[in-house]
Design a protein around this motif. Structure first.
Motif, PDB file in Angstrom:
ATOM      1  N   LEU A   1      48.774  13.813  38.854  1.00 16.15           N
ATOM      2  CA  LEU A   1      47.948  12.776  39.491  1.00 16.15           C
ATOM      3  C   LEU A   1      46.612  12.590  38.790  1.00 16.15           C
ATOM      4  O   LEU A   1      46.038  11.513  38.799  1.00 16.15           O
TER       5      LEU A   1
ATOM      6  N   SER B   1      48.505   4.668  49.961  1.00 12.46           N
ATOM      7  CA  SER B   1      47.940   5.254  48.748  1.00 12.46           C
ATOM      8  C   SER B   1      47.511   6.698  48.976  1.00 12.46           C
ATOM      9  O   SER B   1      47.246   7.429  48.042  1.00 12.46           O
ATOM     10  N   GLU B   2      47.464   7.094  50.242  1.00 13.38           N
ATOM     11  CA  GLU B   2      47.161   8.500  50.507  1.00 13.38           C
ATOM     12  C   GLU B   2      48.445   9.339  50.470  1.00 13.38           C
ATOM     13  O   GLU B   2      48.451  10.443  49.933  1.00 13.38           O
TER      14      GLU B   2
ATOM     15  N   PRO C   1      51.661   8.855  46.676  1.00 16.23           N
ATOM     16  CA  PRO C   1      51.540   9.639  45.439  1.00 16.23           C
ATOM     17  C   PRO C   1      51.855  11.121  45.665  1.00 16.23           C
ATOM     18  O   PRO C   1      52.440  11.763  44.812  1.00 16.23           O
ATOM     19  N   GLN C   2      51.499  11.647  46.823  1.00 18.82           N
ATOM     20  CA  GLN C   2      51.772  13.053  47.081  1.00 18.82           C
ATOM     21  C   GLN C   2      53.246  13.295  47.359  1.00 18.82           C
ATOM     22  O   GLN C   2      53.787  14.344  46.991  1.00 18.82           O
TER      23      GLN C   2
ATOM     24  N   LYS D   1      54.199  17.067  46.608  1.00 22.02           N
ATOM     25  CA  LYS D   1      53.060  17.939  46.875  1.00 22.02           C
ATOM     26  C   LYS D   1      52.956  18.409  48.329  1.00 22.02           C
ATOM     27  O   LYS D   1      52.114  19.241  48.641  1.00 22.02           O
TER      28      LYS D   1
ATOM     29  N   ALA E   1      45.110  11.848  45.870  1.00 20.56           N
ATOM     30  CA  ALA E   1      45.053  11.765  47.333  1.00 20.56           C
ATOM     31  C   ALA E   1      45.126  13.142  47.993  1.00 20.56           C
ATOM     32  O   ALA E   1      44.679  13.311  49.125  1.00 20.56           O
TER      33      ALA E   1
ATOM     34  N   PHE F   1      41.629  14.119  49.072  1.00 17.49           N
ATOM     35  CA  PHE F   1      40.750  13.191  49.798  1.00 17.49           C
ATOM     36  C   PHE F   1      40.111  13.799  51.039  1.00 17.49           C
ATOM     37  O   PHE F   1      38.970  13.506  51.365  1.00 17.49           O
TER      38      PHE F   1
END
Lengths: 515, 313
Positions: free
Chosen positions: A281, A465-466, A469-470, A475, B255, B258
């Motif tokens: 990332l 978008s939070e 990607p994870q 993740k 993210a 965050f």
């Protein structure tokens, strides 16, 4: 004396004679050529080839429509952002704007007023050839907003496939135990990745950089019948879908079904194997070069890239690597032909010379001499035509330093394109195989009114978008729990209202067509 | 200036302006700067209450009231952003000022001129390193696969650490990097203030038999109090403003971090630039400014209650 007078008169006559053409030319000359600037995508070339071509091109443009063309590049670093900000800025120096509905936010920017509505009269008067061709194919409807106005000219006369997938190495796949080195299922890449991890210590199985969602879409497309509704984006995500089984019911794979969780679990498995960099990332390297250097087992992009760049580069830089392409939806045929607005040309709402801009576009799109010059460059310098009629490159040509770089993807035409020496030799077969299976995108004329759901889409973009990607990089310890959490948040920000609003547009569209 | 005023009764405003025309002239660039960049864009905050589109423009777009604020509150994002921004800034202000004062005092006590110059320069340098570069350096030090730190851990037989997925580690990293960048520069102000302290105070203290520590405790520190208060007040005014460049370059779009690293600036940036969302981001910006404004007023009011001379206005 006499002799001197004679000389004087002679000199005066000569002077008049010399200046005559200039005078007459001056008397009939039009105004100074209009400067037209085209916004395009790509890294501005610095090798001088572009300027040399433009000089020749501008001679032709001045002669034909008394205009000159210049290019303004939105460079690839952070391009989504730069593109939208440039349009937002209301810069009146830009006349023609390259756009696309599925990857360059054409609808969003048209709705926000960045593009000039193009009237039929204006198109007929200034871009007659473009008008006639698109009209004959019945494609102007694909470029209209709910107000019924045309906002751009589609690249509807050019065959290409931009369906995404994995480029991988046939030689490695063969050693990993795949017959003929062919991988035919998305989850079979686990075996390939494991082999790369075990046998190629210098390479990442899939060196990938930054936020994307390929590992999720690749799985979902091949395991479900979800079909993406283009043109309704929430940030970098396109969150609304239908299914082939229920083609008129708006839904979302982010919200419904188990596929997202299954995909996320597979991504977590890949992350645990070490398929990508742990910190993918935050990594921003050039992963395609890594593939060419034999340092990555896979690269993700589309068919067009595969046939134009990957095959030739891999064959020269990694001889014997036997490059292959696995595309999303290969298992179940759930993929589409390119929509005609995958490339398009709009006129900026702030342009001072919209008519002239259209005249220039019409020539670039339809005048063979200008098309060749703009797309391929100067003959025998930038390109050659080989004996068998292919477009090739002169001796000693190196595309990484000598490319023309006009990146014209906004109105190409099959008629003027030639097969290229650097294209995959089996390009025609690849395209034919895709043609035989690909579905037609059914919602090209569906117009969604986003006025009332814009803020919801923006809020959904924040949530997606939070989480995405994870999930994409595996993740979360518990992907199922993370998906549940994300779905709750999407509900909280008004997913259901937005869905209902789009459903209403879908119902009206369906009824109007008697479907 | 009022000290030189011998006339009776208050002067007219014009007279006062005329009297200070040279000073005013010197302020003109700053005044223009603030008008252009801080006051003229103010009406643009209206976007926060509209469903903005380019065609209708800022004031023509449809009015939607507080709808843009709704999501921020509903999602709990506003709370996380406010908390992160304030906590980071408090850490920066408190730790920053303590370190700056400590370093200024230490520099003042150093007798070797060349060493003083050298250490000052060494501490000053990081301030000039662009945060883009700082982000790259951090990635090359901290990343899991090829980072220097993890290479060292692996060489010594340990298990590498996944720093870029451990949200808990980042407040520490960011604070450390910030202090590394700003302490040298900030200590200059205190160092200058120390230079300005009346030398006779130190002489008197020495005569009275004060140790070095006692001189610091009873002369230097009390003399630094006004400087400290003014600097803290200024800093409090910016408590809702984060160090965007640093946060963005260290964390970027990751993210996973965050929860502990997203501050108002980075969130606004992402909203505008990757999500094309002008209205909500303006709403956040407006909230940030109003909250910051209230904070400065309150802090100034408290200071004025304690000691009027230390207040800014």
């Amino acid at each position: 004396m006499k002799r001197r007078n004679f000389v004087r008169v002679g000199a005066a006559l000569l002077a008049i004679g010399i200046s005559m053409p200039a005078l007459t030319a001056g008397a009939f000359a039009q105004d100074a050529p209009t400067e037209i600037t085209m916004l395009t995508m790509g890294n501005k070339p610095t090798n001088g080839r572009l300027e040399a071509m433009l000089e020749k091109l501008n001679e032709l443009l001045v002669a034909k429509v008394n205009a000159k063309l210049d290019l303004f590049y939105i460079e690839w670093a952070d391009w989504q952002t730069q593109y939208n900000v440039q349009l937002l800025s209301g810069d009146d120096n830009v006349d023609l704007v390259a756009t696309a509905t599925d990857w360059l936010y054409a609808w969003e920017n048209a709705e926000k007023g960045a593009f000039l509505p193009l009237s039929e009269e204006m198109l007929q008067a200034n871009a007659p050839k473009t008008w006639a061709q698109v009209q004959a194919d019945g494609h102007w409807d694909l470029t209209k907003l709910a107000d019924g106005k045309i906002y751009f000219a589609p690249e509807d006369n050019y065959t290409q496939y931009t369906n995404h997938g994995f480029f991988y190495r046939g030689d490695w796949a063969k050693e990993a135990g795949f017959e003929n080195g062919e991988i035919t299922k998305f989850e079979d890449f686990t075996k390939y990745f494991e082999w790369v991890k075990a046998n190629k210590p210098d390479a990442y199985p899939w060196d990938v950089a930054g936020a994307n969602e390929a590992a999720l879409t690749g799985y979902i497309q091949g395991h479900t019948d979800f079909q993406t509704l283009q043109g309704i984006s929430a940030g970098n995500y396109i969150p609304f879908h239908t299914t082939a089984a229920n083609p008129y019911t708006v839904t979302s794979w982010y919200m419904e079904g188990d596929a997202l969780v299954e995909a996320a679990k597979l991504a977590k498995q890949w992350n645990d194997i070490g398929v990508w960099r742990e910190d993918a990332l935050n990594y921003d390297g050039d992963t395609r070069e890594e593939l060419y250097a034999g340092l990555s087992g896979v690269e993700q992009h589309h068919t067009q890239t595969f046939v134009n760049d990957i095959v030739n580069n891999m064959n020269t830089k990694q001889p014997g690597s036997d490059p292959k392409f696995f595309y999303w939806g290969q298992e179940n045929g759930n993929f589409f032909k390119d929509i005609f607005t995958h490339g398009a040309m709009a006129v900026s709402a702030y342009s001072k010379n919209p008519e002239k801009a259209l005249q220039v576009y019409d020539l670039i799109r339809n005048d063979k001499e200008i098309y060749d010059l703009f797309n391929f460059g100067i003959k025998d310098v930038d390109y050659v035509i080989t004996a068998d009629g292919k477009l090739g490159y002169p001796e000693g040509y190196d595309s990484s330093t000598m490319a023309l770089g006009t990146d014209y993807w906004w109105g190409r035409t099959d008629e003027f394109e030639l097969p290229r020496t650097k294209q995959a030799p089996n390009r025609a077969e690849i395209i034919a195989a895709l043609d035989a299976r690909a579905k037609d995108y059914p919602y090209s004329t569906l117009i969604v009114n986003k006025q009332n759901i814009d803020s919801t889409l923006a809020a959904m973009a924040g949530v997606l978008s939070e989480y995405i990607p994870q999930l994409q990089y595996g993740k979360f310890e518990d992907p199922a729990a993370a998906v549940a959490e994300m779905r709750q948040k999407l509900k909280d920000v008004g997913y259901e209202d937005a869905r209902a609003s789009i459903q209403a547009d879908m119902d009206a569209w369906k009824a109007a067509r008697g479907l | 200036m009022s000290g030189t005023d011998t006339s009776r009764g208050p002067k007219s405003i014009w007279r006062q302006l005329a009297d200070s025309k040279v000073l005013l002239l010197m302020c003109v660039p700053a005044i223009i700067f603030f008008i252009v960049f801080n006051y003229m864009p103010l009406p643009g905050a209206w976007i926060a209450f509209t469903n903005f589109n380019y065609r209708d423009g800022i004031f023509g777009s449809p009015f939607v009231g507080f709808k843009n604020f709704e999501f921020l509150i509903k999602s709990g994002q506003l709370w996380t952003l406010t908390r992160n921004t304030i906590l980071y800034n408090l850490a920066f202000i408190v730790l920053g000022n303590i370190l700056q004062i400590a370093i200024a005092i230490m520099l003042n006590e150093v007798r070797l001129a060349w060493f003083k110059k050298l250490s000052q320069a060494a501490m000053f340098l990081p301030f000039f390193i662009s945060s883009v570069l700082v982000g790259v350096i951090a990635f090359n030090l901290l990343n899991y696969d090829t980072g220097a730190l993890n290479a060292l851990i692996k060489q010594t037989g340990g298990d590498p650490i996944k720093i870029y997925s451990s949200a808990g580690a980042w407040p520490l990293i960011i604070i450390m990097v910030h202090l590394w960048q700003s302490t040298g520069y900030g200590s200059i102000v205190y160092f200058a203030a120390i230079m300005g302290i009346d030398r006779s105070l130190y002489e008197a203290a020495t005569v009275d038999g004060a140790s070095a520590w006692q001189r610091i405790r009873f002369v230097t520190l009390p003399s630094l109090k006004p400087t400290f208060i003014i600097l803290v007040l200024f800093a409090l005014g910016g408590i809702m403003h984060g160090n965007f460049g640093l946060f963005w370059n260290l964390v970027g779009n990751n993210a996973a971090l965050f929860q502990t690293t997203d501050i108002i600036e980075t969130s606004v940036y992402r909203m505008v630039l990757s999500q094309n969302n002008f209205t909500t981001s303006t709403a956040v910006g407006l909230y940030q400014s109003l909250f910051g404004f209230a904070l400065v007023m309150t802090a100034n009011w408290i200071v004025r209650r304690i000691n009027k001379d230390y207040a800014l206005f």
